[in-house]
Design an enzyme around this catalytic site. Structure first.
Site, PDB file in Angstrom:
ATOM      1  CG  ASP A  14     -49.743  52.455   5.604  1.00  0.00           C
ATOM      2  OD1 ASP A  14     -49.881  53.210   4.614  1.00  0.00           O
ATOM      3  OD2 ASP A  14     -50.534  51.562   5.897  1.00  0.00           O
ATOM      4  NE  ARG A  93     -41.934  44.293   2.086  1.00  0.00           N
ATOM      5  CZ  ARG A  93     -41.786  45.548   1.726  1.00  0.00           C
ATOM      6  NH1 ARG A  93     -40.585  46.085   1.686  1.00  0.00           N
ATOM      7  NH2 ARG A  93     -42.824  46.284   1.396  1.00  0.00           N
ATOM      8  CG  ASP A 122     -45.003  43.378   2.177  1.00  0.00           C
ATOM      9  OD1 ASP A 122     -44.423  42.468   1.567  1.00  0.00           O
ATOM     10  OD2 ASP A 122     -45.134  44.520   1.711  1.00  0.00           O
ATOM     11  CB  SER A 178     -49.909  51.619  -1.148  1.00  0.00           C
ATOM     12  OG  SER A 178     -48.746  51.206  -0.471  1.00  0.00           O
TER      13      SER A 178
END
Length: 408
Positions: A14, A93, A122, A178
């Site tokens: 990505d 994160r 996210d 992913s």
């Protein structure tokens, strides 16, 4: 001059494609790779980003920060989302976001970008954290831009785009899931995992071994906590000991991984309203979580433990939903930290065939009174008093039976 954008870059499919797309749109792109302990060759990722066209690649060394200021506090707070998920991605994160903001401020960059999808959590975590730390920041989220989404429906289109532009990626049409990795865990989603009735292939797992490879002998560990935080780990077999936070988690990841500890395969509730299927490996923190919980039950008053459990659930929601940097999370952290004032001691853990099991514990100051609970002496407890205790509690049960005749 071209406008600068700071891209949170992982080197995966990505963000590699997004890097090229941003360049096509006329931006100058600076990439930031956050080292949160993932098993990755950062020099290879750096060269890859430069080859695609990034003007600069910054590798932020935040693994120690991640362990000390996010992972271990989460253990002490007892964070567990929906009773199963230890929040490995969710905790990383805000740590990455803090590094992004620091880098952006240092370089005078007013715009950041990321590769989080428009359907996921996210995007919320990155952006809320960034806005909380740097209110003036602007965000480019390609997966929410109509032009980008019309061009790329999903990972298959990205794979074709990467192949057409000579971008090397690990994902393939045969294994298009992913993967997000850090020092705490690895998460897997997308691809064949989107069908919750498809069993994840054994080849998917990177941190933990399958049942056929588990050792036939248990590993016995002693984990010491001070005020709820892990401070040392001793291997009872060879007496090796570590007090370094990173070394402790590194060792627990290895031992837990060998014994298959910390695998879960779940359907969870995303903050944006969707249900999603995720597969997670969190071996080391699973061991710490079970050890810490065991020690809490020795050290905490019953009602404090129940109140703390409620607040832990709320804090887990805050972290999962992207509110690590928020008034409610700040307040909750202080309350939860206060609950850990007397949670100090050592727990002996047996790691064996998929399980992390407490088998002994010793508190510095605890509420367990061996004489009081003994079956050999009364120890200050008056057995006759239990009769009145039972009588009082039976009143409402008797009255219910008289009034309604049955319990359903």
């Amino acid at each position: 001059m071209k406008e600068k954008v700071l891209l949170a870059y992982s080197g995966g499919l990505d963000t590699s494609c997004i890097l090229l797309w941003l360049l096509e749109k006329g931006y100058e792109v600076v990439c930031l790779i956050a080292d949160v302990g993932q098993d990755e060759d950062f020099e290879v990722a750096r060269k890859k980003a430069l080859k695609i066209g990034a003007s600069e690649v910054v590798v932020a060394q935040v693994k120690q920060d991640f362990v000390v200021n996010y992972i271990y506090p989460a253990v002490s707070m007892g964070l567990l989302y929906e009773r199963r998920y230890l929040l490995g991605t969710s905790l990383a994160r805000p740590c990455i976001s803090a590094a992004l903001v620091e880098c952006a401020k240092a370089r005078g960059i007013k715009c950041i970008s990321h590769g989080a999808t428009g359907k996921g959590n996210d995007q919320v975590r990155f952006e809320l954290s960034a806005y909380a730390l740097y209110p003036e920041i602007q965000v480019i989220a390609p997966w929410r831009i109509v032009e980008f989404c019309e061009r790329f429906q999903g990972r298959e289109d990205l794979l074709a785009y990467a192949q057409a532009n000579g971008i090397a990626v690990e994902a393939t049409p045969k294994a298009p899931w992913s993967m997000d990795a850090n020092f705490m865990h690895i998460s897997y989603e997308s691809g064949i995992l989107e069908d919750p009735n498809v069993i994840a292939p054994e080849s998917l797992y990177k941190m933990t071994k399958g049942a056929a490879l588990w050792p036939d002998k248990p590993t016995i560990l002693e984990i010491e906590f001070i005020k709820g935080l892990p401070v040392s780990m001793t291997n009872a077999t060879d007496k090796t000991k570590s007090k370094d936070p990173v070394e402790i988690l590194e060792f627990l990841n290895r031992i837990g991984g060998d014994h298959g500890v910390g695998r879960i395969d779940i359907v969870e509730n995303r903050f944006v309203g969707l249900k999603s299927r995720g597969v997670y490996e969190t071996p080391g923190v699973k061991i710490l979580y079970e050890a810490h919980l065991d020690l809490e039950l020795v050290c905490l008053d019953r009602e404090v433990f129940r109140l703390k459990s409620y607040l832990s659930d709320r804090m887990a929601d805050f972290v999962y939903n992207g509110f690590w940097f928020s008034p409610e999370a700040s307040y909750s952290r202080k309350c939860l930290q206060e609950s850990q004032e007397n949670v100090s001691g050592t727990v002996t853990m047996e790691i064996f065939k998929g399980n992390a099991r407490p088998i002994a514990r010793r508190a510095v100051r605890g509420l367990y009174n061996e004489e009081l609970v003994s079956m050999n002496v009364h120890g200050g407890y008056t057995p006759a008093s239990a009769g009145g205790f039972i009588e009082i509690h039976s009143i409402r049960l008797k009255e219910f039976k008289k009034a309604f005749g049955t319990f359903k």
